[in-house]
Design a protein around this motif. Sequence first.
Motif, PDB file in Angstrom:
ATOM      1  N   CYS A  15       0.866  -1.189   0.000  1.00 42.68           N
ATOM      2  CA  CYS A  15       0.000   0.000   0.000  1.00 42.68           C
ATOM      3  C   CYS A  15       0.891   1.225   0.000  1.00 42.68           C
ATOM      4  CB  CYS A  15      -0.872   0.035   1.256  1.00 42.68           C
ATOM      5  SG  CYS A  15      -2.203  -1.164   1.184  1.00 42.68           S
ATOM      6  N   SER A  17       0.215   3.952   1.771  1.00 41.60           N
ATOM      7  CA  SER A  17       0.315   4.373   3.173  1.00 41.60           C
ATOM      8  C   SER A  17      -0.595   3.449   3.975  1.00 41.60           C
ATOM      9  CB  SER A  17      -0.084   5.843   3.360  1.00 41.60           C
ATOM     10  OG  SER A  17      -1.469   5.970   3.243  1.00 41.60           O
ATOM     11  N   TYR A  21      -7.016   2.227  10.716  1.00 43.37           N
ATOM     12  CA  TYR A  21      -7.994   1.234  11.189  1.00 43.37           C
ATOM     13  C   TYR A  21      -7.704  -0.157  10.621  1.00 43.37           C
ATOM     14  CZ  TYR A  21      -9.794   2.077   6.513  1.00 43.37           C
ATOM     15  OH  TYR A  21      -9.883   2.199   5.152  1.00 43.37           O
ATOM     16  N   CYS A  22      -6.697  -0.266   9.748  1.00 43.36           N
ATOM     17  CA  CYS A  22      -6.522  -1.468   8.928  1.00 43.36           C
ATOM     18  C   CYS A  22      -5.672  -2.532   9.623  1.00 43.36           C
ATOM     19  CB  CYS A  22      -5.856  -1.058   7.614  1.00 43.36           C
ATOM     20  SG  CYS A  22      -5.406  -2.466   6.593  1.00 43.36           S
ATOM     21  N   PHE A  24      -5.256  -5.523   7.898  1.00 42.93           N
ATOM     22  CA  PHE A  24      -4.911  -6.465   6.826  1.00 42.93           C
ATOM     23  C   PHE A  24      -3.397  -6.603   6.743  1.00 42.93           C
ATOM     24  CE2 PHE A  24      -8.912  -4.803   4.537  1.00 42.93           C
ATOM     25  CZ  PHE A  24      -9.703  -5.686   5.255  1.00 42.93           C
ATOM     26  N   SER A  26      -0.895  -5.641   5.075  1.00 40.66           N
ATOM     27  CA  SER A  26      -0.495  -4.650   4.060  1.00 40.66           C
ATOM     28  C   SER A  26       0.750  -3.917   4.545  1.00 40.66           C
ATOM     29  CB  SER A  26      -1.639  -3.675   3.806  1.00 40.66           C
ATOM     30  OG  SER A  26      -1.967  -2.989   4.987  1.00 40.66           O
ATOM     31  N   GLY A  67      -3.852  -5.219   1.054  1.00 45.79           N
ATOM     32  CA  GLY A  67      -2.994  -4.412   0.216  1.00 45.79           C
ATOM     33  C   GLY A  67      -3.733  -3.697  -0.921  1.00 45.79           C
ATOM     34  N   THR A  68      -2.962  -3.295  -1.880  1.00 41.73           N
ATOM     35  CA  THR A  68      -3.523  -2.546  -3.012  1.00 41.73           C
ATOM     36  C   THR A  68      -3.047  -3.159  -4.327  1.00 41.73           C
ATOM     37  OG1 THR A  68      -3.465  -0.555  -1.637  1.00 41.73           O
ATOM     38  CG2 THR A  68      -3.810  -0.224  -3.978  1.00 41.73           C
ATOM     39  N   ASN A 101      -7.431   1.056  -5.067  1.00 40.14           N
ATOM     40  CA  ASN A 101      -7.527   2.154  -4.119  1.00 40.14           C
ATOM     41  C   ASN A 101      -7.562   3.449  -4.933  1.00 40.14           C
ATOM     42  OD1 ASN A 101      -6.838   4.247  -2.350  1.00 40.14           O
ATOM     43  ND2 ASN A 101      -5.641   2.877  -1.051  1.00 40.14           N
TER      44      ASN A 101
HETATM   45  S1  SF4 Z   1      -5.196  -2.504   2.671  1.00 36.48           S
HETATM   46 FE1  SF4 Z   1      -6.693  -0.887   2.275  1.00 36.48          FE
HETATM   47  S2  SF4 Z   1      -7.331  -0.222   4.321  1.00 36.48           S
HETATM   48 FE2  SF4 Z   1      -5.405  -1.380   4.574  1.00 36.48          FE
HETATM   49  S3  SF4 Z   1      -3.760   0.165   4.516  1.00 36.48           S
HETATM   50 FE3  SF4 Z   1      -4.056  -0.582   2.429  1.00 36.48          FE
HETATM   51  S4  SF4 Z   1      -5.500   0.882   1.505  1.00 36.48           S
HETATM   52 FE4  SF4 Z   1      -5.631   1.148   3.723  1.00 36.48          FE
END
Ligand code: SF4
Length: 386
Positions: A15, A17, A21-22, A24, A26, A67-68, A101
Amino acid sequence: MKSEPFSLYIHIPYCISKCPYCDFNSHVVAQIPEDGYTDALLRELELYGGKDGWRGRTLQSIFFGGGTPSTFKPASIGKLLAWAAATFPIANDCEITMEANPGTVDAAYFPGYRDAGVNRISVGVQSFQPKLLKFLGRVHSAEEAKTALNIVKQSGFDNFSFDLIFANPGQSLADLDADLDSALEFQPPHLSAYNLTFEEGTPFHHEYRAGRMANLDEDTEIAMAELIDAKLGAAGLKRYEISNYARPWFHSLHNVNYWHSGDYLGLGAGAHSYRREADGVAGLRWNNEKSPAKYMAQVAATQQAEVEREIIDAHKAAAEFMFLGLRMTEGIRVETFRQRFGQTPREFYPQIDGWIDGELLIEQARFLRFTAKGLMLANSIFVHFM
Ligand code: SF4
């Protein structure tokens, strides 16, 4: 040898940034190792293509999640899809989803994703309001979210979805109403609406624990859930799962497979896989190394990255069948449960009768499902199965 179709999940863990709240898997890195990571995924795919339990089975859905995934170029996504098609038969109507994203949506990439075979895009919009996007730590603005959705539509993706997050501290019913109005302007065939949760290990959880952040009061959360249901329902988006709404024929096939306890193969850092044994009852779940760097090193050395596995015995499989299947508004098919576990759900879980008496569950037309009241309390019922 197993022959039913299965779903493939490919995790792209990068990602630009990290949202507070995430939780995942990432990661933000100075330079995304796109080529090295893609090569590792290709090697893992090759390995499973030759393994008992997967070899020769048809792919019914593929999902690039993160992730993205939209940080990767169409050429990399195309390489992975071509390799998947060379490894497994692909169903004619295979749903191929990619998460994007808005902060990374490059207009030039999207026709390329479509040409590579992606036929569904899921955009992480979360809100159209600047104050909420700021609160959620999103890298994109409301305008960028709208631009991203227009790019997706103009690139020929008729099947697309986006996420909204509601029940943010300080959010009013009017804020949510405005977000829903903005969402519906795009006439999405599918939409996910998640209420904000404070997941352990995230900065938001830290604030929550320190008493500096709190849930909205229960009445407001319920009013928000009802507003979403009413407004999306009136626009033709029917709720089919606790957090998901779709027009007819636009349900997420990939996620429905999870909720039906179907088999899935997960590739990439931290990805989970699940496969039922030949008896169709017990199963096996395993997951890969979470760190992308270690994942790539492990695949380079051994072609796989499994670090943990769990045997899902019949008892656990029954519990999962219940709490995953009940997430769907159609509920679970009583006969399918009986065939798989030898008893009806009510025989297996006598406490179901109490929930039916309390009007939280209903058994109707051979399906056991939540009532509207039960859906609001779903999480407190799910814990009884776990
Ligand atoms: S996976 Fe989605 S929610 Fe989590 S940091 Fe990356 S963009 Fe943000």
